[in-house]
Write a protein that holds these residues in place. Structure first.
Motif, mmCIF file in Angstrom:
data_model
loop_
_atom_site.group_PDB
_atom_site.id
_atom_site.type_symbol
_atom_site.label_atom_id
_atom_site.label_comp_id
_atom_site.label_asym_id
_atom_site.label_seq_id
_atom_site.Cartn_x
_atom_site.Cartn_y
_atom_site.Cartn_z
ATOM 1 N N THR A 1 0.868 -1.181 0.000
ATOM 2 C CA THR A 1 0.000 0.000 0.000
ATOM 3 C C THR A 1 0.902 1.228 0.000
ATOM 4 O O THR A 1 1.921 1.249 0.686
ATOM 5 C CB THR A 1 -0.905 0.000 1.247
ATOM 6 O OG1 THR A 1 -1.761 -1.136 1.188
ATOM 7 C CG2 THR A 1 -1.737 1.265 1.345
ATOM 8 N N GLY A 2 0.517 2.232 -0.753
ATOM 9 C CA GLY A 2 1.210 3.508 -0.724
ATOM 10 C C GLY A 2 0.580 4.402 0.329
ATOM 11 O O GLY A 2 -0.651 4.542 0.361
ATOM 12 N N ILE A 3 1.385 4.956 1.190
ATOM 13 C CA ILE A 3 0.919 5.901 2.208
ATOM 14 C C ILE A 3 1.592 7.238 1.924
ATOM 15 O O ILE A 3 2.820 7.350 1.998
ATOM 16 C CB ILE A 3 1.256 5.410 3.633
ATOM 17 C CG1 ILE A 3 0.488 4.122 3.939
ATOM 18 C CG2 ILE A 3 0.966 6.509 4.662
ATOM 19 C CD1 ILE A 3 0.834 3.482 5.280
ATOM 20 N N ILE A 4 0.776 8.213 1.565
ATOM 21 C CA ILE A 4 1.287 9.545 1.251
ATOM 22 C C ILE A 4 1.030 10.453 2.447
ATOM 23 O O ILE A 4 -0.124 10.654 2.840
ATOM 24 C CB ILE A 4 0.619 10.115 -0.020
ATOM 25 C CG1 ILE A 4 0.893 9.201 -1.214
ATOM 26 C CG2 ILE A 4 1.105 11.546 -0.280
ATOM 27 C CD1 ILE A 4 0.102 9.545 -2.460
ATOM 28 N N LEU A 5 2.097 10.974 3.013
ATOM 29 C CA LEU A 5 1.985 11.883 4.157
ATOM 30 C C LEU A 5 1.767 13.302 3.642
ATOM 31 O O LEU A 5 2.690 13.935 3.145
ATOM 32 C CB LEU A 5 3.243 11.807 5.016
ATOM 33 C CG LEU A 5 3.573 10.433 5.596
ATOM 34 C CD1 LEU A 5 4.906 10.478 6.344
ATOM 35 C CD2 LEU A 5 2.460 9.926 6.493
ATOM 36 N N ASP B 1 -0.107 25.126 1.871
ATOM 37 C CA ASP B 1 -0.260 23.677 1.858
ATOM 38 C C ASP B 1 0.573 23.066 0.732
ATOM 39 O O ASP B 1 0.295 23.260 -0.447
ATOM 40 C CB ASP B 1 -1.742 23.330 1.671
ATOM 41 C CG ASP B 1 -2.035 21.851 1.728
ATOM 42 O OD1 ASP B 1 -1.099 21.026 1.722
ATOM 43 O OD2 ASP B 1 -3.227 21.507 1.768
ATOM 44 N N LYS B 2 1.608 22.312 1.098
ATOM 45 C CA LYS B 2 2.507 21.728 0.090
ATOM 46 C C LYS B 2 1.775 20.788 -0.864
ATOM 47 O O LYS B 2 2.108 20.738 -2.037
ATOM 48 C CB LYS B 2 3.639 20.964 0.771
ATOM 49 C CG LYS B 2 4.708 21.824 1.357
ATOM 50 C CD LYS B 2 5.901 20.962 1.700
ATOM 51 C CE LYS B 2 6.193 21.006 3.159
ATOM 52 N NZ LYS B 2 7.370 20.211 3.513
ATOM 53 N N ALA B 3 0.831 20.050 -0.362
ATOM 54 C CA ALA B 3 0.139 19.062 -1.199
ATOM 55 C C ALA B 3 -0.539 19.705 -2.394
ATOM 56 O O ALA B 3 -0.710 19.073 -3.438
ATOM 57 C CB ALA B 3 -0.886 18.285 -0.377
ATOM 58 N N LEU B 4 -0.920 20.970 -2.280
ATOM 59 C CA LEU B 4 -1.653 21.653 -3.345
ATOM 60 C C LEU B 4 -0.768 22.523 -4.231
ATOM 61 O O LEU B 4 -1.246 23.131 -5.194
ATOM 62 C CB LEU B 4 -2.787 22.483 -2.742
ATOM 63 C CG LEU B 4 -3.803 21.676 -1.911
ATOM 64 C CD1 LEU B 4 -4.851 22.592 -1.307
ATOM 65 C CD2 LEU B 4 -4.438 20.562 -2.730
ATOM 66 N N ILE C 1 -3.710 3.121 -2.341
ATOM 67 C CA ILE C 1 -3.067 4.340 -1.851
ATOM 68 C C ILE C 1 -3.946 4.951 -0.768
ATOM 69 O O ILE C 1 -5.167 5.065 -0.941
ATOM 70 C CB ILE C 1 -2.838 5.352 -2.996
ATOM 71 C CG1 ILE C 1 -1.854 4.771 -4.020
ATOM 72 C CG2 ILE C 1 -2.345 6.696 -2.457
ATOM 73 C CD1 ILE C 1 -1.691 5.594 -5.283
ATOM 74 N N ILE C 2 -3.308 5.325 0.335
ATOM 75 C CA ILE C 2 -3.980 6.017 1.431
ATOM 76 C C ILE C 2 -3.251 7.340 1.632
ATOM 77 O O ILE C 2 -2.024 7.382 1.672
ATOM 78 C CB ILE C 2 -3.929 5.199 2.737
ATOM 79 C CG1 ILE C 2 -4.539 3.808 2.550
ATOM 80 C CG2 ILE C 2 -4.633 5.942 3.870
ATOM 81 C CD1 ILE C 2 -4.322 2.872 3.737
ATOM 82 N N ILE C 3 -4.026 8.415 1.787
ATOM 83 C CA ILE C 3 -3.433 9.736 1.990
ATOM 84 C C ILE C 3 -3.655 10.164 3.435
ATOM 85 O O ILE C 3 -4.796 10.241 3.895
ATOM 86 C CB ILE C 3 -4.034 10.761 1.015
ATOM 87 C CG1 ILE C 3 -3.753 10.320 -0.421
ATOM 88 C CG2 ILE C 3 -3.494 12.158 1.289
ATOM 89 C CD1 ILE C 3 -4.534 11.053 -1.465
ATOM 90 N N SER C 4 -2.564 10.388 4.134
ATOM 91 C CA SER C 4 -2.621 10.874 5.511
ATOM 92 C C SER C 4 -2.824 12.375 5.469
ATOM 93 O O SER C 4 -1.934 13.119 5.059
ATOM 94 C CB SER C 4 -1.322 10.541 6.242
ATOM 95 O OG SER C 4 -1.279 11.205 7.487
ATOM 96 N N SER C 5 -4.015 12.813 5.864
ATOM 97 C CA SER C 5 -4.324 14.236 5.806
ATOM 98 C C SER C 5 -5.546 14.542 6.660
ATOM 99 O O SER C 5 -6.467 13.730 6.752
ATOM 100 C CB SER C 5 -4.611 14.662 4.361
ATOM 101 O OG SER C 5 -5.036 16.004 4.312
ATOM 102 N N VAL D 1 4.616 13.918 0.904
ATOM 103 C CA VAL D 1 4.067 14.549 -0.304
ATOM 104 C C VAL D 1 5.081 15.459 -0.990
ATOM 105 O O VAL D 1 5.003 15.686 -2.198
ATOM 106 C CB VAL D 1 2.756 15.308 0.017
ATOM 107 C CG1 VAL D 1 3.036 16.620 0.753
ATOM 108 C CG2 VAL D 1 1.920 15.542 -1.227
ATOM 109 N N ASP D 2 6.062 15.949 -0.254
ATOM 110 C CA ASP D 2 7.043 16.874 -0.838
ATOM 111 C C ASP D 2 8.285 16.175 -1.387
ATOM 112 O O ASP D 2 9.221 16.832 -1.826
ATOM 113 C CB ASP D 2 7.436 17.955 0.169
ATOM 114 C CG ASP D 2 8.111 17.413 1.410
ATOM 115 O OD1 ASP D 2 8.307 16.184 1.525
ATOM 116 O OD2 ASP D 2 8.434 18.222 2.301
#
Length: 185
Positions: free
Chosen positions: A4-8, A19-22, A45-49, A92-93
């Motif tokens: 699984t991909g975990i995106i912080l 906001d870096k993600a955007l 994929i799960i996004i930690s946010s 994410v960065d």
């Protein structure tokens, strides 16, 4: 092996000021870029946010189960939601990670709890692989209010994998985009 991909993507982005993600880089948000990095090798994929604005991408957004723990809390929250044993965690960065690099890290998995890239400047716990069996150690550390990733790595059966040759060939592969000037690539 399925992972699984975990995106912080839940950081405060204090140094960036937004906001870096955007943030857009080469016509995509950093969140879209991180998804593209993960898609070829990750089953899901799960996004930690904690930010509802990150829902635009169509992937599961997982808020922190335990607030104010930094990346450790985000990893914990996503590991408990993951349906695979192994999980690729990426901040994410970290916009320059390649598929072949992730595949290399996966090839280093043995009987470890975590596979962490190691190079001349240190190690990279936020571009790494974590097994779900890390959950109890993470929860114990959070219970002690110790949110340092380096301390977690000391408590796990961690494999520090030498990636200096990767950095020598592709110097920005592990770079993080933390400040506005970092976007001038």
């Amino acid at each position: 092996m399925q992972i699984t991909g975990i995106i912080l993507a839940g950081g405060l982005s204090k140094r960036m000021g937004t906001d870096k993600a955007l943030i857009q880089l080469n016509g995509k948000t950093l969140l879209e870029n991180a998804i593209e990095i993960c898609k070829p090798v990750c089953k899901s994929i799960i996004i930690s946010s904690n930010n509802k604005n990150h829902e635009f991408c169509g992937y599961q957004i997982t808020p922190d189960e335990i607030k104010y723990c930094g990346p450790l809390g985000g990893i914990y929250s996503c590991l408990i939601k993951s349906d695979t044993d192994w999980n690729f965690v990426i901040s994410v960065d970290a916009a320059f990670v390649t598929l072949s690099f992730i595949e290399f890290l996966i090839s280093e998995v043995n009987n470890n709890d975590a596979v962490i890239p190691l190079h001349f400047n240190g190690n990279e716990p936020l571009i790494a692989l974590y097994h779900k069996n890390c959950i109890p150690a993470i929860l114990k550390q959070i219970g002690k209010k110790d949110y340092k990733m380096q301390n977690l790595l000391k408590s796990l059966n961690t494999k520090f994998t030498d990636v200096q040759k990767w950095v020598d060939i592709h110097p920005i592969i592990l770079n993080n985009l933390n400040r506005p000037e970092d976007l001038r690539i």
